[in-house]
Design an enzyme around this catalytic site. Sequence first.
Site, PDB file in Angstrom:
ATOM      1  N   ASP A  36       0.807  -1.217   0.000  1.00 30.86           N
ATOM      2  CA  ASP A  36       0.000   0.000   0.000  1.00 30.86           C
ATOM      3  C   ASP A  36       0.843   1.272   0.000  1.00 30.86           C
ATOM      4  O   ASP A  36       0.395   2.317  -0.470  1.00 30.86           O
ATOM      5  CB  ASP A  36      -0.937   0.007   1.216  1.00 30.86           C
ATOM      6  CG  ASP A  36      -2.038  -1.031   1.092  1.00 30.86           C
ATOM      7  OD1 ASP A  36      -2.324  -1.444  -0.040  1.00 30.86           O
ATOM      8  OD2 ASP A  36      -2.598  -1.422   2.130  1.00 30.86           O
ATOM      9  N   HIS A  46      -9.557  -1.812  -2.539  1.00 30.86           N
ATOM     10  CA  HIS A  46      -8.432  -2.001  -3.452  1.00 30.86           C
ATOM     11  C   HIS A  46      -8.740  -3.056  -4.515  1.00 30.86           C
ATOM     12  O   HIS A  46      -9.337  -4.090  -4.210  1.00 30.86           O
ATOM     13  CB  HIS A  46      -7.188  -2.429  -2.682  1.00 30.86           C
ATOM     14  CG  HIS A  46      -6.744  -1.422  -1.663  1.00 30.86           C
ATOM     15  ND1 HIS A  46      -5.748  -1.678  -0.746  1.00 30.86           N
ATOM     16  CD2 HIS A  46      -7.149  -0.142  -1.435  1.00 30.86           C
ATOM     17  CE1 HIS A  46      -5.568  -0.610   0.015  1.00 30.86           C
ATOM     18  NE2 HIS A  46      -6.413   0.330  -0.382  1.00 30.86           N
ATOM     19  N   ASP A 104      -6.733  -5.103  -5.783  1.00 32.89           N
ATOM     20  CA  ASP A 104      -6.046  -6.382  -5.561  1.00 32.89           C
ATOM     21  C   ASP A 104      -6.840  -7.308  -4.646  1.00 32.89           C
ATOM     22  O   ASP A 104      -6.424  -8.442  -4.402  1.00 32.89           O
ATOM     23  CB  ASP A 104      -4.626  -6.178  -5.032  1.00 32.89           C
ATOM     24  CG  ASP A 104      -4.563  -5.639  -3.600  1.00 32.89           C
ATOM     25  OD1 ASP A 104      -5.618  -5.245  -3.054  1.00 32.89           O
ATOM     26  OD2 ASP A 104      -3.443  -5.593  -3.038  1.00 32.89           O
ATOM     27  N   CYS A 118      -1.036  -7.620  -0.023  1.00 32.37           N
ATOM     28  CA  CYS A 118      -1.031  -6.345   0.711  1.00 32.37           C
ATOM     29  C   CYS A 118       0.229  -6.183   1.543  1.00 32.37           C
ATOM     30  O   CYS A 118       0.718  -5.067   1.742  1.00 32.37           O
ATOM     31  CB  CYS A 118      -2.240  -6.251   1.638  1.00 32.37           C
ATOM     32  SG  CYS A 118      -3.829  -6.488   0.834  1.00 32.37           S
TER      33      CYS A 118
END
Length: 686
Positions: free
Chosen positions: A369, A490, A492, A668
């Site tokens: 991030d 997000h 992802d 992450c």
Amino acid sequence: MCPAHCGGTAAMIHPRTLRVDFNKTTSVLCVVGSELNVNLNRSAPPNSKFFSVKCTPSVQYTITPPPQETSHLSPIPLKGNSVLLISMSHASQHENDSKLSVRYYGENKDSLGIAVLHLTAVEISLDVDADRDGIVEKNNPNKGSWEWGSNGHGAVLLVNCDSERTYLKKPDSQEDYISKVSDLKDMSLMVLRTRGPARLPDGYKLTMHVSQGDAESIRVFRPGTPSLLNNTLRKLYSVFVKDYPLVLSSEVLSQEVPYLGGTAEMNFYVEGLRFPDKDFDGLISINLSLLEPISAGLPETPIFTDKVVFRVAPWIMTPNTLQPVEVFVCSTSDNYQFLKGMRNLVAKSGYKLKICHEYVNRGDRWMQDELEFGYIDSPHHWFPVVLDSPRDGDLLDFPYEELLGPDFGYVTRVAERKDVTGLDSFGNLEVSPPVTVNGKNFPLGRIIIGVAFPTATKGRNMTKVVQDFLWAQKVQEPIALFSDWLLVGHVDEFMTFVPAPDRKGFRLLLASPDAVYKLFRGLQNDGHGQAKLFEGLIDEEPVTVEEILNDEELQAENNYVQSCIDWNRDVLKRELGLDDDDIIDLPILFKLVAEEEDEYRAVAYYPDMVNMIVLGNNLGIPKPFGPKVNGRCVLEAEMCSLMEGLGLCCTFIDDFASYHKLLGEVHCGSNVRREPFDFKWWNLEF
């Protein structure tokens, strides 16, 4: 008298009007490749009717309009629009070593006066690597413009965003001097080539100049030697530190540069200061002018200008299909199990592992991030560049303090704190592998970001300064997906790419609640409805397959999630030119949680397997702790079945307590620096 074409003329550029006076001698400096235009009627004595021209062999001239055929000894009728076009074929060895004269005649061809030109010719060329082969060629005819494509032209400039200093460091672009000679390789070479007499005639000078707008984006240096040192000290000095005076900058828009005399070359080093952005298209022009003196106390006037054009290299992201170089993770007080799994995976894959320890990360474990790895490239040099997100968690110092260094660049975009949301973390910034869409090639892939739904009256978005930056890079045209339906928000969390040996060279993996329900109904039909998720996990209540299938509220929530993912699926198919066979649905379940009153967003129900790390053919996947049949997790087995057909090896990493419970997963908590593309961005067709 010289024949009218006196050796012939090449195609001329830089025409220049020249004033001459009869019964006077005028000394003129002429640049080889340029053209002098003399209006003969304007400079003629009163009552002139004819003229004749004589010149030395190094001078060429033509007359317009062309005279009718006549003896070369006969004077030529003077017309109101008679113009003499003069050029020089090669540089002079000495000042005033070439001559041209125009004699004027009256009605009876009696001589009325003569205008004499003493000519000095110089060759001047400001050169760059316009054909993009890593070599600065001489006087490329396309050096003053930019054109994309493999047959295009135009020089490339890197933003000098690495740091030669490792102590009290800052990007070299923020230094107004060159601290180390090694910094020169980050700059683009520009060469001033001259040929002519030992010195220019009195008052003439060369100046390099740039517009105010362009000066904000570049600096130009040239080599120099400290004049106060004796020869011995000067030689010793040049071994360790070189003096490179600043020629052009935002404070210095124009500066005289030396004319060295004879046949000479002078190197200049051009440094990019900023990346393309909303207010900067990346194009830069640098000009070199030869100035002529008019009279004492009056400004000089330019008589010749050469121009070169650079395009600043864009920042380029690297997709999962490129070769990894280095893996980055954080060490925290509670992630030993995760770290153990990552160490084993990276060691097995054969790459480097860099661990950011807690005294640096201060407990912030979300390596993905905080930053995104990319690179910049030119024909002569490339290096990785980290893009630092405006998220600025406790990892905020890591990209600058730990990554910025020699041949490792840094860039960021600063946003108002009030404008920064969870969507500005770079788990919300991905890039596809190369694709072709409706005949249009994207050989560097396309950037993917998550935003609020297009019809939403409120919602979170990636901040404008970051979006503007990404769009301005131009070579990886972004795609906006809908990710605001997720609590973290997000992309992802529901998608990734993995390499594949067939079709387009990759597969798009999408989270799919429908795939979970299909798999679990099969388990129930086979008599495994009592198999439990989360079995053996401390502080986690096991739940059976049957309980999940009977939970109508959970089913409704996942129907909503599936509709959000399907909306994105359609966008990705359209924007990446994908077929359903290019997409694999992974069995991943979600649940909705209340963020505010009457506002619900989704989180993963169990570890989100799409949120993986891709290291070549090895996948590091969150261990899902799914229901077991015959001692094997059904979700792991399904994942292996889907991936192993592509030649991919699945390694399941326990991130449940240290990441999943904190609303993140393996991807992450990690980041990967990868090799650059073989494809050169300047060969893109637009």
